[in-house]
Scaffold this motif. Structure first.
Motif, PDB file in Angstrom:
ATOM      1  N   ALA A  83       0.831  -1.214   0.000  1.00  0.00           N
ATOM      2  CA  ALA A  83       0.000   0.000   0.000  1.00  0.00           C
ATOM      3  C   ALA A  83       0.862   1.260   0.000  1.00  0.00           C
ATOM      4  N   ILE A  84       1.905   1.258   0.812  1.00  0.00           N
ATOM      5  CA  ILE A  84       2.806   2.414   0.828  1.00  0.00           C
ATOM      6  C   ILE A  84       3.487   2.559  -0.533  1.00  0.00           C
ATOM      7  N   GLY A  85       3.916   1.455  -1.113  1.00  0.00           N
ATOM      8  CA  GLY A  85       4.536   1.500  -2.435  1.00  0.00           C
ATOM      9  C   GLY A  85       3.584   2.004  -3.503  1.00  0.00           C
ATOM     10  N   ALA A  86       2.312   1.651  -3.386  1.00  0.00           N
ATOM     11  CA  ALA A  86       1.331   2.102  -4.377  1.00  0.00           C
ATOM     12  C   ALA A  86       1.027   3.587  -4.230  1.00  0.00           C
ATOM     13  N   LEU A  87       1.042   4.097  -3.016  1.00  0.00           N
ATOM     14  CA  LEU A  87       0.709   5.506  -2.792  1.00  0.00           C
ATOM     15  C   LEU A  87       1.902   6.438  -2.986  1.00  0.00           C
ATOM     16  N   LEU A  88       3.100   5.928  -2.845  1.00  0.00           N
ATOM     17  CA  LEU A  88       4.299   6.767  -2.900  1.00  0.00           C
ATOM     18  C   LEU A  88       4.489   7.487  -4.240  1.00  0.00           C
ATOM     19  N   PRO A  89       4.249   6.864  -5.396  1.00  0.00           N
ATOM     20  CA  PRO A  89       4.480   7.598  -6.651  1.00  0.00           C
ATOM     21  C   PRO A  89       3.339   8.516  -7.078  1.00  0.00           C
ATOM     22  N   LEU A  90       2.238   8.555  -6.353  1.00  0.00           N
ATOM     23  CA  LEU A  90       1.100   9.366  -6.795  1.00  0.00           C
ATOM     24  C   LEU A  90       1.413  10.848  -6.957  1.00  0.00           C
ATOM     25  N   PRO A  91       2.211  11.478  -6.088  1.00  0.00           N
ATOM     26  CA  PRO A  91       2.525  12.893  -6.342  1.00  0.00           C
ATOM     27  C   PRO A  91       3.316  13.127  -7.628  1.00  0.00           C
ATOM     28  N   LEU A  92       3.927  12.097  -8.175  1.00  0.00           N
ATOM     29  CA  LEU A  92       4.698  12.241  -9.410  1.00  0.00           C
ATOM     30  C   LEU A  92       3.843  12.170 -10.661  1.00  0.00           C
ATOM     31  N   VAL A  93       2.612  11.695 -10.533  1.00  0.00           N
ATOM     32  CA  VAL A  93       1.751  11.558 -11.700  1.00  0.00           C
ATOM     33  C   VAL A  93       1.324  12.956 -12.136  1.00  0.00           C
ATOM     34  N   TYR A  94       1.665  13.312 -13.356  1.00  0.00           N
ATOM     35  CA  TYR A  94       1.480  14.682 -13.836  1.00  0.00           C
ATOM     36  C   TYR A  94       0.151  14.905 -14.534  1.00  0.00           C
ATOM     37  N   ILE A 101      -2.232   6.642 -13.668  1.00  0.00           N
ATOM     38  CA  ILE A 101      -2.336   6.485 -12.218  1.00  0.00           C
ATOM     39  C   ILE A 101      -2.316   5.002 -11.848  1.00  0.00           C
ATOM     40  N   ALA A 102      -3.049   4.188 -12.593  1.00  0.00           N
ATOM     41  CA  ALA A 102      -3.078   2.746 -12.310  1.00  0.00           C
ATOM     42  C   ALA A 102      -1.710   2.113 -12.522  1.00  0.00           C
ATOM     43  N   GLU A 103      -1.017   2.514 -13.596  1.00  0.00           N
ATOM     44  CA  GLU A 103       0.321   1.970 -13.841  1.00  0.00           C
ATOM     45  C   GLU A 103       1.281   2.368 -12.728  1.00  0.00           C
TER      46      GLU A 103
END
Length: 125
Positions: A83-94, A101-103
């Motif tokens: 869950a932490i790994g899935a949420l960590l890149p969300l601020p990088l999604v432009y 977002i799913a990828e």
């Protein structure tokens, strides 16, 4: 203590390599089937590694903070790392593209699993 830092470093490296591999494969299949015909495998590899390095650089500080918390509080639950790994890149999604977002979440969850497998199972020990 030295062994613990080595385990954390190897876990982060393994998770980063997993993310790099998945990003490169996703870019390959996306551009191969939906992009122009003149892309070679070196172009895919270059684009995948560059975008992965950007992700690794921008998520390093939050990841280290979360790794420190996991070590202090001895989090050993696999789902927590995913869950932490899935949420960590969300601020990088432009963009708000659902596919992107799913990828990003899938790659982060896979990287979180790899980190858990390498070093998260023994957090705090």
């Amino acid at each position: 203590m030295k062994r613990q830092f080595l385990r954390i470093g190897l876990g982060y490296l393994a998770a980063a390599l997993t993310g790099t591999l998945l990003v490169t494969l996703l870019m390959y299949y996306t551009l191969r089937f939906f992009g122009p015909e003149d892309y070679g495998w070196r172009d895919f590899l270059n684009a995948g590694v560059q975008s992965s390095l950007q992700g690794i650089v921008f998520t390093l500080a939050p990841a280290l903070l979360l790794i420190a918390l996991a070590e202090i509080y001895r989090w050993r639950n696999m789902l927590a790392y995913e869950a932490i790994g899935a949420l960590l890149p969300l601020p990088l999604v432009y963009s708000f593209d659902a596919g992107l977002i799913a990828e990003s979440c899938a790659i982060g969850a896979a990287s979180g699993f790899v980190y858990w497998f390498v070093s998260g199972r023994k957090a705090g020990s």
